[in-house]
Design an enzyme around this catalytic site. Structure first.
Site, PDB file in Angstrom:
ATOM      1  N   GLU A 105      -3.449  10.708  11.225  1.00 21.94           N
ATOM      2  CA  GLU A 105      -2.215  11.322   9.731  1.00 21.94           C
ATOM      3  C   GLU A 105      -1.441  12.820  10.380  1.00 21.94           C
ATOM      4  O   GLU A 105      -2.104  13.765  10.796  1.00 21.94           O
ATOM      5  CB  GLU A 105      -2.826  11.750   8.118  1.00 21.94           C
ATOM      6  N   ARG A 107       0.661  -1.086  -0.247  1.00 24.15           N
ATOM      7  CA  ARG A 107      -0.093   0.402  -0.115  1.00 24.15           C
ATOM      8  C   ARG A 107       0.842   0.915  -0.467  1.00 24.15           C
ATOM      9  O   ARG A 107       1.228   2.411  -1.402  1.00 24.15           O
ATOM     10  CB  ARG A 107      -0.921   0.454   1.207  1.00 24.15           C
ATOM     11  N   HIS A 131       4.185   5.387  12.858  1.00 23.82           N
ATOM     12  CA  HIS A 131       4.311   5.054  11.824  1.00 23.82           C
ATOM     13  C   HIS A 131       5.307   5.976  10.815  1.00 23.82           C
ATOM     14  O   HIS A 131       4.812   7.355  10.824  1.00 23.82           O
ATOM     15  CB  HIS A 131       2.901   4.757  10.628  1.00 23.82           C
ATOM     16  N   THR A 170       4.027  11.914   9.190  1.00 21.39           N
ATOM     17  CA  THR A 170       3.631  11.477   7.625  1.00 21.39           C
ATOM     18  C   THR A 170       4.837  12.271   7.054  1.00 21.39           C
ATOM     19  O   THR A 170       5.119  11.626   5.757  1.00 21.39           O
ATOM     20  CB  THR A 170       2.531  12.796   8.073  1.00 21.39           C
ATOM     21  N   TYR A 206      -5.494   5.100  11.684  1.00 26.44           N
ATOM     22  CA  TYR A 206      -4.412   6.573  11.623  1.00 26.44           C
ATOM     23  C   TYR A 206      -4.280   8.013  11.955  1.00 26.44           C
ATOM     24  O   TYR A 206      -6.034   8.429  11.181  1.00 26.44           O
ATOM     25  CB  TYR A 206      -4.497   6.579   9.851  1.00 26.44           C
TER      26      TYR A 206
END
Length: 554
Positions: A169, A39, A230, A202, A167
């Site tokens: 972001e 992804r 992440h 991000t 998530y």
């Protein structure tokens, strides 16, 4: 909160390989690994993976590498994505992996959820805004309006059995500029049916100190909530930041194979897994010996080459170039560390060039089962150093040819392409006629192929049974022409073969360079599997090889 391991004694190589004791296992904390190569990794510019490629990578990641979860697509992107996810889900159902397949979904009321249900996906990673700036400027919504939209989306999906991770972001930007917004957002998500909240750097703006501080604050404020981290690698700090996030309390980390992803890429799977183990009191389910294989697989499918100095899986990371390092390893592995190649199913190599010494040469001769006198080794070492000064790249597979030419010992060249003719035509398939010798037996063969080199390989394979050798499987083929090179520039062709063998050919003709690299590969395989007889010192006349390439245009 776990702390980084502090050992006062040096660990030997045997200590590294030894399994942890019961006491040490009790101290370790498990970290969950989500791989998002299919992804987020595919968002790298110029990358597009086909259905079969995605399915193969998914299979390898879950069955061999044993990551915990994989994120395979974004909802509502394309018909191709829908078909790929359907194929992955059908396979996952046969392996009981369905709950480990996730997709990215959007706060769009019903659309993403209906798409996920149609393809059989059970888990959605919902993309929400982790900073006030993104909420107001991109969505044009107030924080409360955004939270209401999230609630409606989750409630609709939950009604149909869909599970949600969320998530945040630009969470890193939110913690820097609008921490109150972040805390309110997390509090609202905790009250909904969410499994994990995923903290996104991000734009890769964090450093290790800020990562530890921000994740610690979140983990302390919401001790019962599962958080994933992440990261992105815009400053080259993704691995360090991910390690700090785990130390600070994150229970899951997000990665991609080879660090593939948008801009500078995501956090690299191999680097994170190894760093969590070696620099923190953590463990994962990932099988380290499978990391190199999946790295090569993604490299081939994506067309995005791995840097030779890429940690863990780069071509040169277990190669010692300096002679003093080879000498130290020979006397007691003095230049080894926890990052031992055997740990990853690889092996150490010793580069040959102007910096090499006698120990480097000895390691490479042993690999080919070649025995030389001290005087012969000195002559060979001098010749290799001379070639290094000329910027010539010498590999283990080149040694039989150098020895044959320098010491006049043709018996080392057990395989030789004596002659060949390649014909390429505009309207016909290319064809190749070859004359090869293997251990004293000469044969001729002719075959056609999809290109000149393929025709040569088909002809070569047609005589395998006659001569009693097996052509190794070709894994990768790379051509390098010096910048600014003209039509007569020297071409270097590098071929990667099954079993970790790498050979190179150098010629002004690309096809001739590839054939030279193939000849080197067959000699290396033959010598390694069946060592040559002891040197007799007899000199034999050397027959000149004739070669030609014919191009016929219609």
């Amino acid at each position: 909160m776990a702390s980084i391991t502090d050992k006062k004694t040096r660990m030997s190589n045997s200590d590294v390989a030894r399994r942890p004791t019961r006491k040490s296992r009790q101290k370790t904390r498990f970290i969950e690994v989500l791989d998002t190569t299919l992804r987020d990794g595919e968002q790298a510019e110029g990358i597009s993976l086909g259905h079969a490629e995605k399915l193969t990578i998914a299979n390898r990641l879950l069955k061999d590498v044993k990551v915990d979860r994989i994120e395979v697509a974004s909802a509502r992107t394309s018909e191709g994505e829908r078909l790929a996810v359907e194929e992955i889900i059908r396979w996952a159902e046969t392996e009981d992996f369905t709950d480990r397949i996730e997709i990215l979904g959007f706060v769009d009321s019903k659309a993403s959820i209906d798409w996920a249900r149609a393809v059989g996906v059970q888990v959605i990673n919902l993309l929400t805004k982790g900073s006030l700036l993104h909420c107001q400027e991109q969505l044009r919504r107030t924080p409360q309006q955004h939270r209401d939209d999230i609630r409606r989306t989750i409630e609709y999906g939950t009604k149909y059995g869909v599970k949600f991770n969320v998530y945040l972001e630009d969470w890193s930007g939110g913690m820097r500029d609008s921490p109150e917004y972040v805390m309110d957002q997390i509090q609202a998500l905790v009250e909904l049916s969410t499994n994990r909240i995923m903290l996104c750097d991000t734009l890769g703006i964090l450093n290790p100190m800020l990562t530890r501080r921000y994740v610690s604050e979140i983990a302390a404020a919401f001790p019962e909530t599962r958080f994933d981290y992440h990261g992105h690698n815009d400053y080259g700090l993704a691995t360090a930041n991910t390690l700090e996030a785990a130390i600070a309390g994150a229970q899951g980390v997000h990665v991609t194979v080879n660090g593939m992803g948008e801009r500078a890429g995501n956090t690299a799977l191999d680097e994170v897994v190894v760093s969590l183990r070696d620099h923190g009191e953590f463990r994962t389910h990932v099988k380290e010996r499978s990391l190199a294989g999946v790295s090569q697989l993604v490299e081939v499918f994506s067309g995005r080459r791995i840097a030779v100095n890429k940690p863990i899986v780069g071509e040169n990371v277990f190669t010692q170039a300096a002679g003093v390092h080879a000498d130290g390893d020979m006397k007691g592995e003095l230049y080894a560390s926890k990052l031992h190649p055997v740990r990853f199913g690889l092996r150490r190599s010793y580069a040959m060039g102007k910096l090499m010494g006698k120990a480097s040469l000895e390691f490479n001769l042993q690999r080919l089962n070649i025995s030389l006198t001290s005087e012969q080794k000195d002559q060979l070492l001098q010749r290799i150093v001379e070639l290094g000064d000329q910027k010539r790249h010498v590999t283990t597979a080149d040694l039989p040819f150098l020895i044959s030419e320098l010491l006049q010992t043709p018996e080392l060249r057990v395989f030789e392409v004596r002659d060949y003719s390649i014909a390429t035509n505009r309207g016909l398939r290319p064809s190749a006629s070859i004359l090869v010798r293997y251990r004293g037996t000469e044969v001729q063969a002719t075959a056609s192929g999809d290109g000149g080199y393929d025709a040569f390989m088909q002809a070569l394979r047609s005589v395998e049974s006659k001569l009693g050798f097996v052509v190794p499987k070709l894994l990768d083929y790379e051509v390098r022409i010096p910048p600014g090179g003209k039509t007569d520039a020297i071409v270097e062709t590098t071929i990667h073969w099954e079993g970790g063998l790498i050979t190179r050919g150098i010629d002004t003709d690309q096809l001739a360079a590839a054939i030279q690299a193939t000849e080197h590969a067959l000699n290396a395989v033959a010598l390694h599997s069946n060592p040559h007889p002891k040197r007799t010192g007899t000199k034999r006349p050397r027959r000149n090889r004739r070669s030609k390439v014919t191009s016929v245009a219609r």
